[in-house]
Design a protein around this motif. Structure first.
Motif, PDB file in Angstrom:
ATOM      1  N   ASP A 129       0.811  -1.227   0.000  1.00 59.07           N
ATOM      2  CA  ASP A 129       0.000   0.000   0.000  1.00 59.07           C
ATOM      3  C   ASP A 129       0.841   1.273   0.000  1.00 59.07           C
ATOM      4  OD1 ASP A 129      -2.375  -1.578   0.180  1.00 59.07           O
ATOM      5  OD2 ASP A 129      -2.085  -1.735   2.352  1.00 59.07           O
ATOM      6  N   MET A 130       2.091   1.166  -0.389  1.00 56.85           N
ATOM      7  CA  MET A 130       2.968   2.332  -0.355  1.00 56.85           C
ATOM      8  C   MET A 130       2.628   3.314  -1.470  1.00 56.85           C
ATOM      9  SD  MET A 130       7.144   2.336  -0.501  1.00 56.85           S
ATOM     10  CE  MET A 130       7.276   2.178  -2.297  1.00 56.85           C
ATOM     11  N   VAL A 131       2.660   4.613  -1.125  1.00 53.76           N
ATOM     12  CA  VAL A 131       2.521   5.673  -2.117  1.00 53.76           C
ATOM     13  C   VAL A 131       3.840   6.452  -2.163  1.00 53.76           C
ATOM     14  CG1 VAL A 131       0.024   5.864  -1.929  1.00 53.76           C
ATOM     15  CG2 VAL A 131       1.476   7.191  -0.385  1.00 53.76           C
ATOM     16  N   VAL A 187       3.879  16.319  -3.138  1.00 50.22           N
ATOM     17  CA  VAL A 187       2.738  15.751  -3.854  1.00 50.22           C
ATOM     18  C   VAL A 187       2.793  14.243  -3.689  1.00 50.22           C
ATOM     19  CG1 VAL A 187       1.646  15.422  -6.091  1.00 50.22           C
ATOM     20  CG2 VAL A 187       2.611  17.652  -5.494  1.00 50.22           C
ATOM     21  N   ILE A 188       1.689  13.669  -3.252  1.00 50.51           N
ATOM     22  CA  ILE A 188       1.591  12.229  -3.015  1.00 50.51           C
ATOM     23  C   ILE A 188       0.901  11.589  -4.213  1.00 50.51           C
ATOM     24  CG2 ILE A 188       0.880  10.454  -1.390  1.00 50.51           C
ATOM     25  CD1 ILE A 188       2.698  12.699  -0.225  1.00 50.51           C
ATOM     26  N   ARG A 239       1.364   5.765  12.285  1.00 52.05           N
ATOM     27  CA  ARG A 239       0.058   5.330  12.773  1.00 52.05           C
ATOM     28  C   ARG A 239      -0.135   5.868  14.197  1.00 52.05           C
ATOM     29  NH1 ARG A 239       3.227   1.550  11.322  1.00 52.05           N
ATOM     30  NH2 ARG A 239       3.459   0.742  13.460  1.00 52.05           N
ATOM     31  N   PRO A 240      -1.353   5.868  14.693  1.00 50.80           N
ATOM     32  CA  PRO A 240      -1.567   6.342  16.068  1.00 50.80           C
ATOM     33  C   PRO A 240      -0.779   5.554  17.109  1.00 50.80           C
ATOM     34  CG  PRO A 240      -3.662   6.204  14.898  1.00 50.80           C
ATOM     35  CD  PRO A 240      -2.637   5.572  14.012  1.00 50.80           C
ATOM     36  N   SER A 300      -2.344   8.372   5.080  1.00 47.48           N
ATOM     37  CA  SER A 300      -2.885   7.221   5.809  1.00 47.48           C
ATOM     38  C   SER A 300      -2.153   5.919   5.527  1.00 47.48           C
ATOM     39  CB  SER A 300      -4.373   7.041   5.460  1.00 47.48           C
ATOM     40  OG  SER A 300      -4.526   6.817   4.059  1.00 47.48           O
ATOM     41  N   THR A 301      -1.329   5.884   4.494  1.00 49.99           N
ATOM     42  CA  THR A 301      -0.611   4.658   4.120  1.00 49.99           C
ATOM     43  C   THR A 301       0.891   4.905   4.213  1.00 49.99           C
ATOM     44  OG1 THR A 301      -0.532   5.293   1.792  1.00 49.99           O
ATOM     45  CG2 THR A 301      -2.458   4.010   2.510  1.00 49.99           C
TER      46      THR A 301
END
Length: 592
Positions: free
Chosen positions: A99-101, A141-142, A229-230, A291-292
């Motif tokens: 899930d990497m961007v 920019v993602i 992450r939290p 988020s990722t």
């Protein structure tokens, strides 16, 4: 380490002898086992650990005689070479996680500037662009892939708050250094009476040496992959200081250190750049808004224009010579940024940066009256950091160039001049003699060519280099480098030779071409088009002569770079009669 190994071997043998009820002297250790040859018995170390741990630790154990070494001093191949050749080695840039961007980033072009505003309307229209993230002095920019992120970045309309840094240029930086050089500095070394030495001198020689800002320009550009992450944060990169990576992530996330996981990989060139963690701080700030997992990669342009640079140094140096040309007074003032004051504040004491004055404050030469001091002068907002060879690189260039000047003034051969001053440092004298004999010092060289020499004691090792150059219309070709190394006891000569070769090539590149200049608060160079690298067909034959020694091992990764530049510029003087007191060589010869 040898004592620790010998102690472990002794208790393992004692444990086995007790078990067999034989004299420990009748046993020996070999290949992970204790062997009792008389009875043809053997037992593995693992089976003896519990019993050995209960025995008293012996003192003053006998070390193995060097003639019996089986590993130390043996040339062996590196275990990581195959994977580096076939591409399976994992560097930070190779990281791929589910899930990497990807993030493409633009940092404020001006030192100390911040992001004012950004219009991302057009960027968000590009397929594959997911979001635009703002941080203090940058915008990212993602995208689903690098191409989308880069196209999105190009489509942004960015406005920067340039601030006071936009007024900074090289003239101001150098003028500030020159002004600071008029002040007395913090004393790093004081021997004898320098003023009296100058009063009694027959001749006085004064010089100012300057060395530019340098980028690291590592083969692998800056990159860092994070997943924030939290309940935790993972960081993937290649770092020289993973503990500082943890600290940086803690500072940004507020998470406890045990919730930060660092996946440290091979680094495609460190050279001091990856002693820093600015890329981690920035990546984690971006990752908090994504988020990722996100991979942040700087372009080569961003890498060169937002590096942390080897400081610009300004040195004033003087010597008083007696009637025979021998120095009887020596004064050296070093002016420049203090890296240690930022990087390791406890090391910066009484106004002295030990790295900035290294070599200069501990010369191998017999100098009866000397004064070495240091003036800290920070280059406004330009960030500075360690660069391969650290303090000895800049110190050796000044000292060994100036020693050559004194030899010329005294009309004495540069090697003979050094030999006469090295009587109290036999290891330095030995490497000088070894290198110059191997290089056939004193033999004739073709017209337009020259031969130069340097000597250095740093990192616990002794080096001497002889460099042959050819000079043609301002272009310098390095024809040969001969290096003698005394780094104490040699473990793997292959590694020593490779490190010295790599350090020399790195040093040639910097001496001939490398220079970072500032205009309007911006770095003017941006890629290898204007931050030039030595090409493979320009690399000279390099001879490395390793001196056999029983002394404690010294450093080997950085001295090759540190000792190179003065031998090269001394060779240029021999070829052209032009004394270069400022680097890089290329810009100085073109304007000489």
């Amino acid at each position: 380490m040898r004592r620790a190994g010998a102690t472990a071997r002794t208790v393992l043998i004692s444990a086995a002898a007790q078990q067999w009820q034989v004299d420990p002297a009748s046993c020996h250790a070999e290949a992970g086992q204790v062997i009792h040859a008389a009875s043809n018995r053997s037992i593995g170390y693992g089976q003896l650990v519990t019993a050995a741990a209960k025995l008293p630790v012996p003192q003053n154990v006998k070390l193995k005689d060097p003639k019996d070494f089986k590993v130390i001093g043996t040339a062996v191949k590196r275990l990581d070479s195959p994977e580096k050749v076939d591409g399976t080695a994992m560097f930070g840039l190779d990281v791929r996680v589910p899930d990497m961007v990807y993030a493409a980033i633009a940092n404020c072009p001006v030192f100390g500037g911040t992001l004012a505003s950004v219009d991302d309307t057009n960027a968000k229209k590009i397929p594959g662009v997911r979001q635009v993230v703002k941080v203090d002095n940058a915008v990212a920019v993602i995208g689903d892939h690098t191409w989308a992120a880069k196209r999105g970045l190009q489509a942004l309309d960015i406005k920067w708050n340039e601030g006071a840094g936009a007024q900074i240029g090289m003239r101001q930086i150098v003028d500030d250094l020159a002004k600071a050089a008029q002040q007395n500095g913090a004393v790093a070394r004081k021997d004898g009476d320098v003023n009296n030495g100058f009063s009694n001198a027959k001749t006085r020689v004064d010089a100012v040496y300057q060395q530019p800002f340098l980028a690291h320009a590592t083969m692998e550009p800056i990159n860092c992959t994070v997943h924030v992450r939290p309940d935790g944060c993972d960081v993937w990169l290649g770092s020289q200081v993973p503990t500082r990576v943890v600290d940086a992530a803690v500072a940004v996330t507020g998470l406890p250190a045990d919730k930060i996981v660092v996946h440290n990989h091979l680094i495609g060139g460190g050279f001091g750049r990856r002693l820093e963690f600015d890329m981690v701080t920035q990546a984690v700030k971006i990752g908090k808004q994504v988020s990722t997992p996100v991979k942040v990669v700087w372009t080569r342009e961003e890498d060169i224009q937002h590096d942390m640079y080897r400081p610009y140094y300004y040195d004033k140096i003087s010597a008083g010579l007696d009637a025979n040309g021998k120095p009887i007074a020596w004064q050296h003032r070093i002016v420049g940024s203090s890296i240690l004051a930022r990087f390791a504040p406890p090391a910066f004491k009484n106004g002295i940066d030990p790295d900035a004055v290294e070599v200069a404050s501990d010369l191998p030469y017999d100098l009866p009256n000397q004064l070495i001091d240091y003036v800290r002068q920070e280059p406004h907002a330009v960030p500075t950091a360690f660069w391969r060879g650290v303090g000895p690189t800049r110190g050796t260039f000044v000292v060994e160039s100036f020693i050559d000047e004194l030899a010329t003034q005294a009309k004495i051969d540069p090697v003979k001049y050094r030999q006469d001053l090295l009587g109290k440092t036999p290891r330095a004298l030995n490497v000088l003699n070894t290198a110059t004999q191997a290089a056939n010092w004193g033999s004739a060289v073709p017209k337009g060519q020259g031969r130069g020499v340097s000597v250095m004691h740093a990192f616990g090792s002794f080096f001497s280099m002889v460099v042959d150059v050819a000079v043609d219309q301002g272009e310098v070709a390095v024809k040969r480098v001969v290096c003698a190394v005394d780094c104490g006891m040699v473990v793997n000569p292959n590694t020593i030779e490779a490190q010295v070769q790599g350090g020399i090539i790195f040093g040639i590149t910097a001496a001939l071409y490398s220079e970072i200049t500032i205009k309007d608060g911006r770095v003017e160079q941006n890629n290898f088009t204007d931050y030039r690298m030595l090409r493979i067909d320009q690399a000279p034959p390099i001879e490395v002569h390793i001196v056999k020694s029983s002394e404690a091992p010294g450093g080997i990764g950085e001295p090759g770079t540190a000792a190179l530049a003065p031998a090269l510029t001394n060779a240029i003087f021999a070829a052209t009669g032009k004394r270069l007191r400022q680097l890089p060589v290329g810009s100085q010869l073109q304007t000489a």
